[in-house]
Scaffold this motif. Structure first.
Motif, PDB file in Angstrom:
ATOM      1  N   GLN B 124       0.816  -1.206   0.000  1.00 35.73           N
ATOM      2  CA  GLN B 124       0.000   0.000   0.000  1.00 35.73           C
ATOM      3  C   GLN B 124       0.854   1.262   0.000  1.00 35.73           C
ATOM      4  OE1 GLN B 124      -2.394   0.225   3.454  1.00 35.73           O
ATOM      5  NE2 GLN B 124      -3.953   1.490   2.518  1.00 35.73           N
ATOM      6  N   PHE B 125       1.965   1.205   0.702  1.00 35.45           N
ATOM      7  CA  PHE B 125       2.765   2.403   0.893  1.00 35.45           C
ATOM      8  C   PHE B 125       4.148   2.240   0.292  1.00 35.45           C
ATOM      9  CE2 PHE B 125      -0.283   4.516   3.218  1.00 35.45           C
ATOM     10  CZ  PHE B 125      -0.837   3.689   4.176  1.00 35.45           C
ATOM     11  N   PRO B 126       4.844   3.376   0.068  1.00 38.19           N
ATOM     12  CA  PRO B 126       6.215   3.282  -0.425  1.00 38.19           C
ATOM     13  C   PRO B 126       7.053   2.428   0.513  1.00 38.19           C
ATOM     14  CG  PRO B 126       5.545   5.573  -0.248  1.00 38.19           C
ATOM     15  CD  PRO B 126       4.397   4.762   0.225  1.00 38.19           C
ATOM     16  N   ASN B 127       7.805   1.528  -0.062  1.00 38.90           N
ATOM     17  CA  ASN B 127       8.376   0.420   0.673  1.00 38.90           C
ATOM     18  C   ASN B 127       9.791   0.144   0.220  1.00 38.90           C
ATOM     19  OD1 ASN B 127       8.287  -2.218   1.891  1.00 38.90           O
ATOM     20  ND2 ASN B 127       6.095  -1.967   1.679  1.00 38.90           N
ATOM     21  N   LEU B 128      10.673  -0.103   1.136  1.00 39.93           N
ATOM     22  CA  LEU B 128      12.031  -0.481   0.757  1.00 39.93           C
ATOM     23  C   LEU B 128      12.413  -1.692   1.588  1.00 39.93           C
ATOM     24  CD1 LEU B 128      14.205   0.903  -1.049  1.00 39.93           C
ATOM     25  CD2 LEU B 128      15.254   1.676   1.040  1.00 39.93           C
ATOM     26  N   VAL B 129      12.941  -2.726   0.964  1.00 41.67           N
ATOM     27  CA  VAL B 129      13.318  -3.910   1.735  1.00 41.67           C
ATOM     28  C   VAL B 129      14.835  -3.988   1.803  1.00 41.67           C
ATOM     29  CG1 VAL B 129      13.205  -6.406   1.863  1.00 41.67           C
ATOM     30  CG2 VAL B 129      11.247  -5.129   1.042  1.00 41.67           C
ATOM     31  N   SER B 138      12.221  -2.551  -3.828  1.00 44.28           N
ATOM     32  CA  SER B 138      11.461  -1.361  -3.466  1.00 44.28           C
ATOM     33  C   SER B 138      10.139  -1.365  -4.225  1.00 44.28           C
ATOM     34  CB  SER B 138      12.251  -0.097  -3.797  1.00 44.28           C
ATOM     35  OG  SER B 138      12.541  -0.060  -5.158  1.00 44.28           O
ATOM     36  N   VAL B 139       9.134  -0.826  -3.582  1.00 41.50           N
ATOM     37  CA  VAL B 139       7.794  -0.832  -4.164  1.00 41.50           C
ATOM     38  C   VAL B 139       7.193   0.554  -4.028  1.00 41.50           C
ATOM     39  CG1 VAL B 139       5.464  -1.762  -3.833  1.00 41.50           C
ATOM     40  CG2 VAL B 139       7.434  -3.231  -3.504  1.00 41.50           C
ATOM     41  N   ASN B 140       6.489   0.979  -5.068  1.00 40.52           N
ATOM     42  CA  ASN B 140       5.716   2.232  -4.969  1.00 40.52           C
ATOM     43  C   ASN B 140       6.538   3.484  -4.751  1.00 40.52           C
ATOM     44  OD1 ASN B 140       3.356   0.881  -5.273  1.00 40.52           O
ATOM     45  ND2 ASN B 140       2.793   0.875  -3.131  1.00 40.52           N
ATOM     46  N   ASN B 202       2.169   9.714   2.651  1.00 39.26           N
ATOM     47  CA  ASN B 202       2.184   8.331   3.121  1.00 39.26           C
ATOM     48  C   ASN B 202       3.500   8.019   3.786  1.00 39.26           C
ATOM     49  OD1 ASN B 202      -0.353   7.739   2.140  1.00 39.26           O
ATOM     50  ND2 ASN B 202       0.456   7.390   0.082  1.00 39.26           N
ATOM     51  N   PRO B 203       3.480   7.241   4.861  1.00 39.42           N
ATOM     52  CA  PRO B 203       4.743   6.916   5.517  1.00 39.42           C
ATOM     53  C   PRO B 203       5.578   5.986   4.648  1.00 39.42           C
ATOM     54  CG  PRO B 203       2.949   5.725   6.548  1.00 39.42           C
ATOM     55  CD  PRO B 203       2.322   6.642   5.552  1.00 39.42           C
ATOM     56  N   VAL B 204       6.893   6.144   4.732  1.00 39.14           N
ATOM     57  CA  VAL B 204       7.806   5.294   3.986  1.00 39.14           C
ATOM     58  C   VAL B 204       8.180   4.119   4.879  1.00 39.14           C
ATOM     59  CG1 VAL B 204      10.102   5.178   2.995  1.00 39.14           C
ATOM     60  CG2 VAL B 204       8.714   7.212   2.655  1.00 39.14           C
ATOM     61  N   LEU B 458       0.970   4.387  17.231  1.00 40.26           N
ATOM     62  CA  LEU B 458       1.515   3.989  15.935  1.00 40.26           C
ATOM     63  C   LEU B 458       0.557   4.419  14.836  1.00 40.26           C
ATOM     64  CD1 LEU B 458       2.707   0.365  16.664  1.00 40.26           C
ATOM     65  CD2 LEU B 458       4.152   2.296  16.104  1.00 40.26           C
ATOM     66  N   PRO B 459       1.089   4.690  13.632  1.00 40.10           N
ATOM     67  CA  PRO B 459       0.190   5.089  12.547  1.00 40.10           C
ATOM     68  C   PRO B 459      -0.625   3.894  12.069  1.00 40.10           C
ATOM     69  CG  PRO B 459       2.422   4.901  11.751  1.00 40.10           C
ATOM     70  CD  PRO B 459       2.485   4.690  13.227  1.00 40.10           C
ATOM     71  N   ASN B 460      -1.694   4.214  11.379  1.00 40.99           N
ATOM     72  CA  ASN B 460      -2.686   3.197  11.060  1.00 40.99           C
ATOM     73  C   ASN B 460      -2.259   1.920  10.360  1.00 40.99           C
ATOM     74  OD1 ASN B 460      -5.225   2.971  12.034  1.00 40.99           O
ATOM     75  ND2 ASN B 460      -5.827   4.919  11.126  1.00 40.99           N
TER      76      ASN B 460
END
Lengths: 220, 482
Positions: B124-129, B138-140, B202-204, B458-460
């Motif tokens: 759902q959110f910008p994502n880094l693994v 990384s996504v989004n 959006n939170p990263v 914590l955020p949602n």
């Protein structure tokens, strides 16, 4: 009911000695209550509801054929005894509706009925809010956290309305309430009275009796 | 400063030869006669570890300048930093022998993509693994506003951002041995850059996964050193969610991570940190934050994993009217150590800070440590600082070591701190009982509500996951208690 010093202490004299023995370990009395007799009377309720600070060394309290003294506090409550606390403790982190849901489901379990989920419970509880004249946002607040004295008393009556009881002991439910809150509480209590249950009200003042017409008055 | 030239090889004073496992010892440069006294004590274990980490780094390509600078500074620091012992104040209550007595080896390559197949990403959110310290997925990220960069520094081409990064990397004056170990061993630097005035909605999410691990019985301990730099320019806002987990809930590994945050004037960073490492893993994390004037930094931490978990937080105030809000929840449900050492340094007026630390120790060999230091220095007048730590000890012989400390030099401040260590409150339990709710349900509700005060911050997206995870952790405990 009765004035200060009228002897309500007699009922609790032995219990006081017991409490002082238990407190002798150095625990201090937390409430700075100047009215000695009302302090002693509060202890009677504590014994009835099964507070761990009190140890009954003799005698019995028979309620619906069972000896309360031998029952755990939660068993006494499930047997149909409700006691409203004079200064109910705050439980930050647990909200009112969850608390009431847990208590209600405990009763349902005892009666062998299925438990209610949060949504069904909300439907059940919503009309009761009108009885005590409280708004719905009250349910999301934490139990007694940040409540004024009047709100705490009304919360106790709400719990009584939701859980039901055969014998409800209302301890000084009128103290600290303004005229409007008093009217709400008295109306709620009146609404809860049925031919099948009883309410034992303890009070210093006669004004409550103008709204709730008691069947008996014991003056001490 | 002594005229010591820095070379990629560590310059060592003569010491007895070490038994390095496979390689022949490097050619040593001769010790120069220096004008300042040589380090009085170099820990051979530390030096060997540093050498092993250095060797594991790819030597072919020349690393970008900031990374090189970081490595040099860290090697210099390691020359004179011994492994911490219980006699050192910062480690008085924390036993690091779990790491010290293991065979530590670095992880020279990122894990193969097939081993990452089971790991789900939050799409759902910008994502880094980040796996084992290497950025792998990384996504989004394209959804991020213009000018925002999230990714590995090796892929950073914007010169302006690179320049800013070089200014800030390892600029902080905090750190200990583990900070320097990360400095030497980090294969890469992940950069999160927010340009001036940009508010990222959006939170990263940064997910750190430890893939390589050893079985419980072995003495090997693979170490990964992920390092992240978050740079928020003036007026920028961003939320960061860091999640640490192991691919296998029981394997042994050591995650030694560092996060540096620079919040520009008027900027805002909301940092959530969730630690769910394997129960046999060591986890050491540094969070170093500098706050310019009128900036806001919020940290919400929930740590429930790891056999030895330590979080070092250092926050330096660089301007007046900052807002700092720290909340942490530590859970020790088995023989774990959860440690939080935090330091907040205020040097400017009218700063506002609140710190809430809650821990639950539910195992007789569990331990929680808290050292919350707040320095209100001479020019930090009209500071409003509050700190509260509450601990629940649920089993006999469970241990909690709490050291709240305020060091106040300014004389016109409002500071408070409070600490309470107890079992669940009897009056609250009794209220439940008096309403017909049995003891077990009451304890469960009160335990969960104790932690809820932190978890609800914590955020949602992450809150529900964490709530159900904590419920699971606290529930089996109650089957044992009356």
């Amino acid at each position: 009911m009765g004035k200060n010093g009228s002897g309500k202490s007699t009922l609790a004299k032995n219990l006081r000695k017991e409490r002082e023995r238990l407190l002798g370990r150095g625990m201090k009395e937390r409430r700075d209550v100047t009215d000695v007799t009302s302090r002693l009377r509060i202890r009677t309720e504590m014994v009835l509801v099964g507070h761990p600070d009190y140890e009954v060394t003799g005698g019995s309290v028979v309620f619906k054929g069972e000896n309360l003294v031998e029952m755990e506090p939660e068993e006494r409550s499930l047997a149909g005894l409700f006691m409203s606390f004079q200064s109910p403790v705050a439980i930050p982190g647990v909200n009112n509706i969850d608390f009431l849901n847990m208590a209600y489901n405990a009763r349902r379990r005892k009666l062998g009925l299925p438990e209610l989920g949060p949504i069904e419970f909300y439907a059940y509880i919503f009309p009761k809010l009108e009885l005590v004249n409280m708004k719905a946002d009250f349910l999301n607040r934490n139990v007694n956290e940040g409540f004024s004295g009047g709100e705490r008393k009304r919360n106790e009556i709400l719990q009584l309305a939701v859980l039901g009881a055969d014998l409800a002991i209302l301890d000084e439910i009128d103290s600290g309430l303004d005229v409007d809150a008093l009217r709400d509480v008295a109306a709620a209590v009146n609404g809860l009275l049925t031919p099948k249950n009883s309410v034992l009200m303890i009070t210093h003042y006669a004004r409550l009796l103008n709204i709730i017409k008691p069947t008996y008055i014991h003056v001490m | 400063m002594a005229a010591l030239a820095f070379t990629p090889h560590i310059q060592r004073p003569p010491i007895p030869p070490l038994s390095t496992p496979t390689k022949a010892p490097k050619s040593r440069t001769k010790t120069r006669v220096s004008l300042q006294p040589s380090p009085t004590f170099s820990d051979p274990f530390v030096l060997q570890l540093a050498e092993t980490l250095e060797d594991s780094l790819p030597s072919s390509s020349s690393p970008p300048l900031p990374l090189q600078k970081l490595r040099d500074t860290s090697s210099e620091a390691l020359l004179s930093t011994p492994w911490p012992s219980r006699k050192d104040e910062p480690f008085r209550f924390t036993d690091t022998s779990f790491i010290r007595h293991s065979q530590i080896h670095p992880i020279p390559h990122p894990p193969h993509s097939s081993s990452l197949s089971g790991v789900s990403s939050n799409t759902q959110f910008p994502n880094l693994v980040v796996a084992d310290g290497y950025v792998v997925n990384s996504v989004n990220l394209s959804e991020l506003p213009n000018g925002v960069f999230v990714g590995s520094m090796l892929e950073l081409s914007e010169v302006s951002i690179l320049k800013r990064v070089s200014e800030f990397v390892s600029n902080s004056d905090c750190g200990d041995l583990f900070w320097s170990i990360n400095g030497i061993g980090a294969p890469d630097l992940t950069v999160v850059y927010v340009p001036a005035g940009c508010k990222v909605e959006n939170p990263v999410c940064l997910r750190y996964i430890s893939v390589e691990g050893c079985d419980e019985g072995s003495n090997e301990l693979p170490v990964s050193n992920p390092r992240v730099l978050v740079l928020v320019e003036r007026g920028g806002e961003i939320g960061i969610i860091e999640e640490f987990l192991g691919k296998d809930g029981q394997s042994r590994y050591w995650a030694n991570s560092v996060l540096e945050v620079m919040v520009g004037e008027g900027g805002k960073v909301r940092h959530s940190y969730i630690q769910r490492q394997s129960l046999n893993a060591a986890h050491i994390k540094w969070t170093s934050v500098t706050q310019e004037a009128a900036s806001t930094y919020e940290l919400v931490e929930v740590s429930s994993g790891g056999k030895l978990s330590r979080h070092n937080v250092h926050i330096q105030q660089l301007g007046p009217e900052t807002v700092t809000d720290l909340s942490s929840l530590h859970l020790s449900v088995s023989d774990q150590t959860q440690d939080l050492h935090s330091r907040l340094v205020m040097d400017h007026p009218r700063g506002y800070s609140r710190q809430l630390h809650k821990c639950i120790v539910a195992h007789s060999q569990g331990q929680a440590v808290f050292d919350g230091n707040i320095k209100v220095n001479r020019y930090a007048q009209q500071t409003d600082a509050g700190q509260l730590t509450r601990s629940l000890l649920l089993e006999p012989r469970a241990t909690v070591n709490i050291k709240p400390n305020l060091q106040i030099i300014a004389d016109d401040v409002k500071c408070s701190h409070g600490a309470a260590i107890s079992d669940l409150e009897e009056s609250q339990l009794f209220y439940f009982l008096a309403r017909g709710i049995n003891l077990e349900t009451a304890r469960k509700a009160l335990l969960f509500s104790f932690g809820a005060e932190v978890v609800e911050r914590l955020p949602n997206p992450i809150r529900k996951e964490v709530e159900s995870h904590i419920r699971e952790l606290l529930d089996p405990t109650l089957k044992g208690s009356s």
